[in-house]
Design an enzyme around this catalytic site. Structure first.
Site, mmCIF file in Angstrom:
data_model
loop_
_atom_site.group_PDB
_atom_site.id
_atom_site.type_symbol
_atom_site.label_atom_id
_atom_site.label_comp_id
_atom_site.label_asym_id
_atom_site.label_seq_id
_atom_site.Cartn_x
_atom_site.Cartn_y
_atom_site.Cartn_z
ATOM 1 N N ASP A 1 0.817 -1.262 -0.239
ATOM 2 C CA ASP A 1 0.126 -0.037 -0.089
ATOM 3 C C ASP A 1 1.010 1.305 0.239
ATOM 4 O O ASP A 1 2.196 1.589 0.374
ATOM 5 C CB ASP A 1 -0.935 0.173 1.253
ATOM 6 N N ASP B 1 -0.903 5.159 0.621
ATOM 7 C CA ASP B 1 -0.502 5.949 1.896
ATOM 8 C C ASP B 1 -0.337 6.227 3.415
ATOM 9 O O ASP B 1 -1.190 4.930 3.281
ATOM 10 C CB ASP B 1 -1.935 6.905 1.409
#
Length: 242
Positions: free
Chosen positions: A36, A38
């Site tokens: 991922d 963010d």
């Protein structure tokens, strides 16, 4: 005579994995590791930073919190946040120039080590490709290993929506990307690393999920993660102990 049965190494799933040591073995032997972006690879939430830059930070931050916590569908949250922000192409470019994403400590070293071991690295994000590509370039990750949402703009640069056909625009989209990567590349063991509910739900089809709390700890993700770390150096140490 007691006979010892040796079971050849094969793919694992999160649901059949009995111990933390099994997960660590999957990580060390992974064909690919998907991150991922963010609050995982970078310190901030890209959409929140864009909202602040456009002067609508408070309204969007609360919606991000609900989306990451799993109390609102991802696509609903994305549509509503973007309808508030309505950023122009010029604003996005200026954000990247004036406030570029800040890498999380240890991520550069970890990605380098994974590459040295021949493990493919992918960025799978519900954020925006224009921002994620900037991050990928910093980490020497090929741009064709980036899966993220695409903003659309009119000819004059004004906001025109986003590409809803991207798998990352939907709930469960990260899992769809991982399934596609396994099918196209013949990967048997894929690891997903992230901080949020959308990352956790990508396992399966990911063979293992590592929860990351180095920037923000989301209790429901921590509780459901068999392996939870707060520093990428913990993962780097696993690779160096081989």
């Amino acid at each position: 005579m007691l006979k010892l049965l040796l079971v050849p190494y094969q793919r694992f799933s999160q649901h059949t994995m009995a111990t933390l040591s099994d997960m660590k073995e999957v990580f060390r032997r992974a064909d690919a590791v998907c991150f991922d972006v963010d609050s995982t690879v970078i310190k901030e939430e890209g959409i929140d930073e864009l909202a602040k830059f456009c002067g609508v930070g408070d309204a969007v931050t609360e919606m991000t919190r609900k989306a990451m916590g799993g109390s609102m569908s991802f696509k609903t949250a994305l549509i509503e946040r973007l309808s508030i922000i309505r950023c122009s192409r010029e604003q996005v470019n200026k954000l990247l120039t004036d406030h570029p994403p800040q890498l999380t400590p240890g991520i550069s070293e970890l990605v380098d080590r994974l590459h040295q071991r021949g493990i493919k690295v992918y960025l799978i994000s519900g954020g925006f490709r224009c921002i994620v590509e900037h991050v990928a370039t910093q980490l020497n990750i090929p741009l064709h290993h980036v899966y993220a949402n695409r903003l659309k703009f009119y000819f004059n640069g004004e906001y025109a929506g986003f590409d809803e056909s991207q798998p990352t625009a939907e709930g469960g989209g990260k899992g769809k990307v991982i399934s596609m990567l396994k099918e196209q590349n013949g990967f048997e063991n894929v690891v997903m690393i992230g901080d949020g509910a959308t990352d956790l739900e990508a396992c399966p089809p990911a063979n293992a999920f590592i929860g990351f709390g180095g920037n923000v700890i989301r209790p429901q993700v921590k509780e459901k993660s068999l392996w939870y770390v707060t520093s990428f150096r913990e993962l780097l140490k696993e690779l160096e102990n081989i």
